[in-house]
Design an enzyme around this catalytic site. Sequence first.
Site, mmCIF file in Angstrom:
data_model
loop_
_atom_site.group_PDB
_atom_site.id
_atom_site.type_symbol
_atom_site.label_atom_id
_atom_site.label_comp_id
_atom_site.label_asym_id
_atom_site.label_seq_id
_atom_site.Cartn_x
_atom_site.Cartn_y
_atom_site.Cartn_z
ATOM 1 N N SER A 119 0.812 -1.214 0.000
ATOM 2 C CA SER A 119 0.000 0.000 0.000
ATOM 3 C C SER A 119 0.845 1.264 0.000
ATOM 4 O O SER A 119 0.319 2.356 -0.185
ATOM 5 C CB SER A 119 -0.922 0.016 1.223
ATOM 6 O OG SER A 119 -0.170 -0.103 2.418
ATOM 7 N N HIS A 140 -2.864 -3.342 -5.891
ATOM 8 C CA HIS A 140 -3.265 -2.863 -4.568
ATOM 9 C C HIS A 140 -4.775 -2.995 -4.407
ATOM 10 O O HIS A 140 -5.548 -2.213 -4.951
ATOM 11 C CB HIS A 140 -2.820 -1.412 -4.379
ATOM 12 C CG HIS A 140 -3.117 -0.889 -3.015
ATOM 13 N ND1 HIS A 140 -3.372 0.440 -2.757
ATOM 14 C CD2 HIS A 140 -3.214 -1.521 -1.815
ATOM 15 C CE1 HIS A 140 -3.601 0.599 -1.468
ATOM 16 N NE2 HIS A 140 -3.515 -0.572 -0.875
ATOM 17 N N GLU A 152 -5.707 -0.807 -7.632
ATOM 18 C CA GLU A 152 -4.724 0.075 -8.246
ATOM 19 C C GLU A 152 -3.653 -0.793 -8.906
ATOM 20 O O GLU A 152 -3.032 -1.621 -8.240
ATOM 21 C CB GLU A 152 -4.093 0.992 -7.194
ATOM 22 C CG GLU A 152 -5.041 2.038 -6.644
ATOM 23 C CD GLU A 152 -4.407 2.935 -5.593
ATOM 24 O OE1 GLU A 152 -4.665 4.145 -5.609
ATOM 25 O OE2 GLU A 152 -3.655 2.410 -4.744
ATOM 26 N N ASN A 190 -4.274 6.062 -0.874
ATOM 27 C CA ASN A 190 -3.640 6.267 0.433
ATOM 28 C C ASN A 190 -2.980 7.634 0.547
ATOM 29 O O ASN A 190 -2.931 8.220 1.630
ATOM 30 C CB ASN A 190 -2.626 5.162 0.711
ATOM 31 C CG ASN A 190 -3.304 3.865 1.065
ATOM 32 O OD1 ASN A 190 -4.516 3.820 1.276
ATOM 33 N ND2 ASN A 190 -2.534 2.796 1.128
#
Length: 284
Positions: A119, A140, A152, A190
């Site tokens: 991440s 991800h 992702e 994130n």
Amino acid sequence: MAIRTIGVIGTGTMGSGIAQVAAQSGYEVLFQNRKQDSVDRGLERVRKSVGRLVAKERMSEADAEALLGRIRGVVPLEELKGCDIVIESAPEVFEVKREIFRQLDEILPEDCILATNTSSLSVTRLASVSGRPGHFVGMHFFNPVPAMKLVEIVAGLRSADSTLAAARALAESLGKVPIDVKDMPGFVVNRVLFPMINEAAFALQEGVSTAEGIDECMKLGCNHPMGPLALADLVGLDVVYAILDSLYREYGNPRYAPCLEIQRRVEAGWLGRKTGRGFYDYRR
């Protein structure tokens, strides 16, 4: 290349979710952890998740049994040698992941793809120590994996176009929406989300409002389904702290430095829902 068998390394919340959706989509899954009791807990986590789907009549008992039958828990990494792709979801520590990929390169056939569910770590850096940077990609997923649609897709500088295409196709076959993102710390979600959680913790620290008040403001004012502090408890404050710390080290920008309200709770072992206490008390 045709993907039939998927290896999943890591039997925690994310790994269990990835194993479940892969098996639900018809793939054979080898579910690996270096400790048998961790494998057993991961398999039980999948059984409970699937059981809830059956209870809600979103899956038949026959389909649930077939799904569970496609997942085999294993301990030795050597068991993964027949996989077409291996998705790593180990702890977010570079040295841990590096050692896993080093061993996998000696075990897996040359055309096997390695994917990381990192991440926050550099996909290019992980690819460089994998022994096969062209066959390496970031995938991800998001928690809870069975419910969240996004994956992702992160290209390392040396990721081959065929590897990226295979990762996108796999994500789509799992019922997910793949979106290409650049290999930058935190990628997209994130990088945007965790500073918001951090700022909510600063607002709590400064007494702007209570945890409940801050979360309600974001739910009612921004139409968020869950407030940032409750979300932090769901993710795990240890994970939140690790990701913020990684972003801070990578970018060198103080806006990513973890708030003391997060740090102190991690030091106390108040990690959120998984320990019964975080920003909220779940023991009541």
